[in-house]
Design a protein around this motif. Structure first.
Motif, PDB file in Angstrom:
ATOM      1  N   ALA A 186       0.677  -1.671  -0.122  1.00 56.92           N
ATOM      2  CA  ALA A 186       0.573  -0.257   0.013  1.00 56.92           C
ATOM      3  C   ALA A 186       0.958   1.267  -0.311  1.00 56.92           C
ATOM      4  O   ALA A 186       0.365   2.234  -0.300  1.00 56.92           O
ATOM      5  CB  ALA A 186      -0.962   0.190   1.170  1.00 56.92           C
ATOM      6  N   GLU A 187       1.809   1.428   0.967  1.00 56.02           N
ATOM      7  CA  GLU A 187       2.929   2.211   0.818  1.00 56.02           C
ATOM      8  C   GLU A 187       3.722   2.129  -0.376  1.00 56.02           C
ATOM      9  O   GLU A 187       4.024   3.909  -0.980  1.00 56.02           O
ATOM     10  CB  GLU A 187       3.940   2.458   1.842  1.00 56.02           C
ATOM     11  CG  GLU A 187       4.744   3.260   1.468  1.00 56.02           C
ATOM     12  CD  GLU A 187       4.421   4.763   2.383  1.00 56.02           C
ATOM     13  OE1 GLU A 187       4.506   5.670   2.943  1.00 56.02           O
ATOM     14  OE2 GLU A 187       2.274   4.611   2.383  1.00 56.02           O
ATOM     15  N   PHE A 188       4.009   1.546  -1.178  1.00 53.62           N
ATOM     16  CA  PHE A 188       4.436   1.458  -2.550  1.00 53.62           C
ATOM     17  C   PHE A 188       3.802   2.520  -3.389  1.00 53.62           C
ATOM     18  O   PHE A 188       3.788   3.000  -4.383  1.00 53.62           O
ATOM     19  CB  PHE A 188       4.396  -0.027  -3.339  1.00 53.62           C
ATOM     20  CG  PHE A 188       5.733  -0.833  -2.727  1.00 53.62           C
ATOM     21  CD1 PHE A 188       6.891  -0.868  -1.834  1.00 53.62           C
ATOM     22  CD2 PHE A 188       6.455  -2.086  -2.629  1.00 53.62           C
ATOM     23  CE1 PHE A 188       8.491  -0.623  -0.629  1.00 53.62           C
ATOM     24  CE2 PHE A 188       7.524  -1.544  -2.424  1.00 53.62           C
ATOM     25  CZ  PHE A 188       8.291  -1.615  -1.031  1.00 53.62           C
ATOM     26  N   THR A 189       2.132   1.923  -3.092  1.00 52.25           N
ATOM     27  CA  THR A 189       1.646   2.708  -4.410  1.00 52.25           C
ATOM     28  C   THR A 189       1.469   4.003  -4.050  1.00 52.25           C
ATOM     29  O   THR A 189       1.303   4.676  -5.144  1.00 52.25           O
ATOM     30  CB  THR A 189      -0.168   1.981  -4.483  1.00 52.25           C
ATOM     31  OG1 THR A 189      -0.276   0.082  -4.405  1.00 52.25           O
ATOM     32  CG2 THR A 189      -1.485   2.685  -5.318  1.00 52.25           C
ATOM     33  N   ARG A 190       0.934   3.905  -2.668  1.00 56.21           N
ATOM     34  CA  ARG A 190       0.866   5.681  -2.275  1.00 56.21           C
ATOM     35  C   ARG A 190       2.088   6.595  -3.094  1.00 56.21           C
ATOM     36  O   ARG A 190       1.781   7.865  -3.331  1.00 56.21           O
ATOM     37  CB  ARG A 190       0.792   6.036  -0.874  1.00 56.21           C
ATOM     38  CG  ARG A 190       0.969   7.581  -0.282  1.00 56.21           C
ATOM     39  CD  ARG A 190       1.305   7.604   1.363  1.00 56.21           C
ATOM     40  NE  ARG A 190       2.491   7.125   1.376  1.00 56.21           N
ATOM     41  CZ  ARG A 190       3.195   8.141   1.232  1.00 56.21           C
ATOM     42  NH1 ARG A 190       2.895   8.976   0.975  1.00 56.21           N
ATOM     43  NH2 ARG A 190       4.116   8.028   1.585  1.00 56.21           N
ATOM     44  N   THR A 191       3.310   5.842  -2.465  1.00 54.95           N
ATOM     45  CA  THR A 191       4.547   6.732  -3.451  1.00 54.95           C
ATOM     46  C   THR A 191       4.813   6.368  -4.788  1.00 54.95           C
ATOM     47  O   THR A 191       5.657   7.725  -5.365  1.00 54.95           O
ATOM     48  CB  THR A 191       5.525   6.721  -2.132  1.00 54.95           C
ATOM     49  OG1 THR A 191       5.912   5.133  -2.725  1.00 54.95           O
ATOM     50  CG2 THR A 191       5.168   6.558  -1.124  1.00 54.95           C
TER      51      THR A 191
END
Length: 207
Positions: free
Chosen positions: A129-134
């Motif tokens: 999810a953090e990969f997708t956000r950034t």
């Protein structure tokens, strides 16, 4: 109350030895070099790239040599200190891949090479999810791991700290739930001196 497990502490303890161990460890692995080159070709010129779990910075420097605007992030302050000393022209930061200090949609790419393996399985969906956000739209991820030969997620006795072998199908499914699509995958057999596990490489893309 039990103190929270700090995965950085074991790497702080062995930072100097680890840096020496990995310095030339992949020189004889053309498939790994091909994976890094394919990743670099996908993100070059499109913006900054994060090497997450960068350790002493050896792969961060390799990606820079491949023409990327790259910086490194690691939980271990000792590793970051070594990376800054070895590669003073590059940026290295202490940080966590679960809470990156970068704006939304700001990264062209993310390399996570044998760093997700130390995340407890329940926390890995949050990592994606953090990969997708950034990641910016069209951004890419290259993930390297010990593969579980098609079996379930398996904990094993890593030489430094707790680690897990993953089936790439399960990682790809978690990534898809987070909004990342699979762009490709690679496997290679273990080499002499490596753990006797198949190695997996997963290429992901944010649509």
């Amino acid at each position: 109350m039990t103190a929270a497990y700090d995965p950085a502490a074991p790497y702080d303890t062995v930072a100097v030895q680890y840096a020496e161990f990995v310095r030339d460890i992949w020189d004889d692995h053309p498939l790994d070099r091909a994976a890094w080159t394919a990743f670099a070709d996908s993100v070059r010129g499109r913006g900054p790239v994060a090497d997450l779990g960068c350790g002493p910075g050896h792969l961060t420097a390799h990606l820079r040599a491949l023409g990327l605007d790259v910086f490194g992030v690691d939980l271990s302050p000792a590793m970051i200190e070594l990376a800054r000393a070895a590669e003073p022209a590059l940026r290295f930061e202490v940080g966590s891949m679960t809470a990156l200090d970068v704006p939304d949609a700001s990264l062209a790419g993310i390399l996570t090479w044998y760093s997700v393996i130390h995340m407890p399985p329940a926390e890995v969906p949050g990592v994606f999810a953090e990969f997708t956000r950034t990641l910016a739209p069209g951004g890419h991820v290259l993930l390297g791991c010990f593969e579980s030969d098609g079996g379930p997620v398996t904990e094993f006795d890593h030489k430094v700290t707790t680690a897990y072998r993953w089936p790439l199908d399960e990682l790809a499914s978690m990534a898809a739930t987070a909004g990342l699509t699979e762009a490709g995958r690679m496997y290679r057999a273990h080499a002499e001196g490596e753990r006797p596990f198949r190695q997996g490489r997963l290429f992901l893309r944010k649509p």
